[in-house]
Scaffold this motif. Structure first.
Motif, mmCIF file in Angstrom:
data_model
loop_
_atom_site.group_PDB
_atom_site.id
_atom_site.type_symbol
_atom_site.label_atom_id
_atom_site.label_comp_id
_atom_site.label_asym_id
_atom_site.label_seq_id
_atom_site.Cartn_x
_atom_site.Cartn_y
_atom_site.Cartn_z
ATOM 1 N N SER A 73 0.810 -1.256 -0.053
ATOM 2 C CA SER A 73 0.047 -0.104 -0.082
ATOM 3 C C SER A 73 0.883 1.250 -0.058
ATOM 4 O O SER A 73 0.491 2.218 -0.664
ATOM 5 N N LEU A 74 1.742 1.223 0.712
ATOM 6 C CA LEU A 74 2.888 2.420 0.620
ATOM 7 C C LEU A 74 3.547 2.495 -0.624
ATOM 8 O O LEU A 74 3.672 3.675 -1.136
ATOM 9 N N VAL A 75 3.869 1.427 -1.383
ATOM 10 C CA VAL A 75 4.720 1.649 -2.474
ATOM 11 C C VAL A 75 3.707 2.274 -3.527
ATOM 12 O O VAL A 75 4.120 3.038 -4.367
ATOM 13 N N GLU A 76 2.052 1.697 -3.486
ATOM 14 C CA GLU A 76 1.454 2.214 -4.298
ATOM 15 C C GLU A 76 1.150 3.601 -4.114
ATOM 16 O O GLU A 76 1.045 4.394 -5.074
ATOM 17 N N LEU A 77 1.332 4.211 -2.857
ATOM 18 C CA LEU A 77 1.200 5.673 -2.916
ATOM 19 C C LEU A 77 2.527 6.259 -3.302
ATOM 20 O O LEU A 77 2.512 7.374 -4.107
ATOM 21 N N PHE A 78 3.670 5.865 -3.253
ATOM 22 C CA PHE A 78 4.647 6.261 -3.781
ATOM 23 C C PHE A 78 4.557 6.408 -5.327
ATOM 24 O O PHE A 78 5.251 7.416 -5.773
ATOM 25 N N VAL A 79 4.158 5.303 -5.927
ATOM 26 C CA VAL A 79 4.376 5.304 -7.636
ATOM 27 C C VAL A 79 3.360 6.138 -8.120
ATOM 28 O O VAL A 79 3.299 6.369 -9.416
ATOM 29 N N HIS A 80 2.305 6.684 -7.442
ATOM 30 C CA HIS A 80 1.311 7.397 -7.860
ATOM 31 C C HIS A 80 1.660 8.562 -8.600
ATOM 32 O O HIS A 80 2.463 9.500 -7.852
ATOM 33 N N GLU A 81 1.155 9.347 -9.424
ATOM 34 C CA GLU A 81 1.593 10.701 -10.026
ATOM 35 C C GLU A 81 1.322 11.604 -8.968
ATOM 36 O O GLU A 81 0.243 11.593 -8.270
#
Length: 324
Positions: A73-81
């Motif tokens: 979940s943290l990574v998904e936040l990081f990779v979002h525009e």
């Protein structure tokens, strides 16, 4: 990417593994800035907090004690525009309880997402781990009501599969904190510009209380006090007349003859140890004359050092009042 022979590698480097096994379809997250994710794991007491500090000092976004289920979940936040995070490090260990077993699956998810990541595994022999627990008087997270050795044995069995997934395994037995910091930096941060030691020279007055965050404190109240000279009292240590008065008997120059060699010795050693910031406090009675002059002198002396970033602060220079 770790390349040195001083640490043991268990598999191909992560980047090579990703080249061999590219995901069939990479999710589209927009313009991601995430370049590297380091997952720090291993034995309790093996130095994970020290490892995280290395990455934090290098500008990584760091999260401690993160349950594995939350890494994705943290990574998904990081990779979002819109995310500005370029490098991140997370510590995930047995404090995550039953979720810790999911870490292997999460690493597979990161492969599928196409996220460049590395796994750093820290270990130490049983005697070293037991000694560290005795020194801190803490209970082992897997054995809160029994022996530390029992907890270490359980942890060893639990960690065995993860150890095989690591890009880098470091045995911290016998390593001091600064040695571990240097080893991790050499292995993971070989292309980064060496970090400069940030040194703050702060003047203060003892009558207003000592600074709470000082690493080194020098008391210069033995020097002649310009406060007792009516013409100098309104001035501060920035004024050349105040400095001349302080050195009227040669005491200031003699002080520098002893202090400067000491700092010349200490500062490079703090840089080599990996220390990020050093607060050098210089105190006189009121914090307006003697301490200001000395702090300014030291800041000027070390300002052009390539391995230092110098700041000077005068906490009490604007404060007025009688000298006691």
């Amino acid at each position: 990417m770790p390349t040195r022979s001083s640490a043991r590698r268990l598999k191909l480097p992560r980047r090579e593994r990703q080249e061999e096994k590219q995901p069939a379809e990479r999710p589209i997250f927009g313009q991601s800035h995430l370049e590297d994710l380091v997952v720090i794991t291993g034995f309790s007491g093996a130095g994970k907090s020290t490892a995280m500090n290395v990455f934090e000092d290098a500008g990584y976004f760091c999260v401690d004690n993160l349950p594995p289920e939350m890494i994705r979940s943290l990574v998904e936040l990081f990779v979002h525009e819109g995310s500005k995070v370029e490098r991140a490090a997370v510590v995930s260990d047995v404090r995550g309880g039953e979720y810790f077993e999911a870490l292997r699956a999460v690493l597979d998810d990161l492969d599928a997402l196409g996220v460049t990541h590395h796994v750093l595994f820290l270990e130490a022999d049983q005697d070293a781990l037991v000694t560290r627990y005795k020194e801190t008087r803490r209970r082992h997270p897997l054995a809160p009501e029994s022996s530390v050795t029992g907890g270490i044995d359980l942890e060893r069995a639990m960690l065995a599969p993860l150890r095989e997934r690591a890009d880098l395994v470091i045995d911290t037995t016998g390593l001091k904190a600064h040695m571990l910091r240097r080893k991790i930096a050499d292995e993971f941060l070989p292309r980064t510009v060496p970090q400069r030691l940030s040194v703050t020279f702060e003047s203060f007055g003892f009558k207003h209380g000592p600074p709470r965050d000082a690493d080194l404190t020098f008391d210069v109240r033995f020097l002649p006090n310009p406060h007792y000279e009516p013409d100098l009292r309104p001035l501060t240590g920035h004024d050349a007349r105040v400095v001349a008065y302080m050195d009227r008997e040669g005491g200031l120059a003699a002080f520098y003859e002893h202090l400067e060699p000491l700092l010349d010795f200490l500062l490079p050693n703090y840089v080599a140890e990996g220390k990020a910031h050093l607060m050098v406090a210089v105190g006189c009675t009121g914090g307006r004359h003697r301490s200001v002059a000395v702090a300014e002198h030291l800041a000027e002396r070390y300002r052009n050092r390539h391995d230092l970033f110098i700041e000077v602060q005068h906490r009490d220079v604007e404060k007025a009042g009688s000298v006691v």
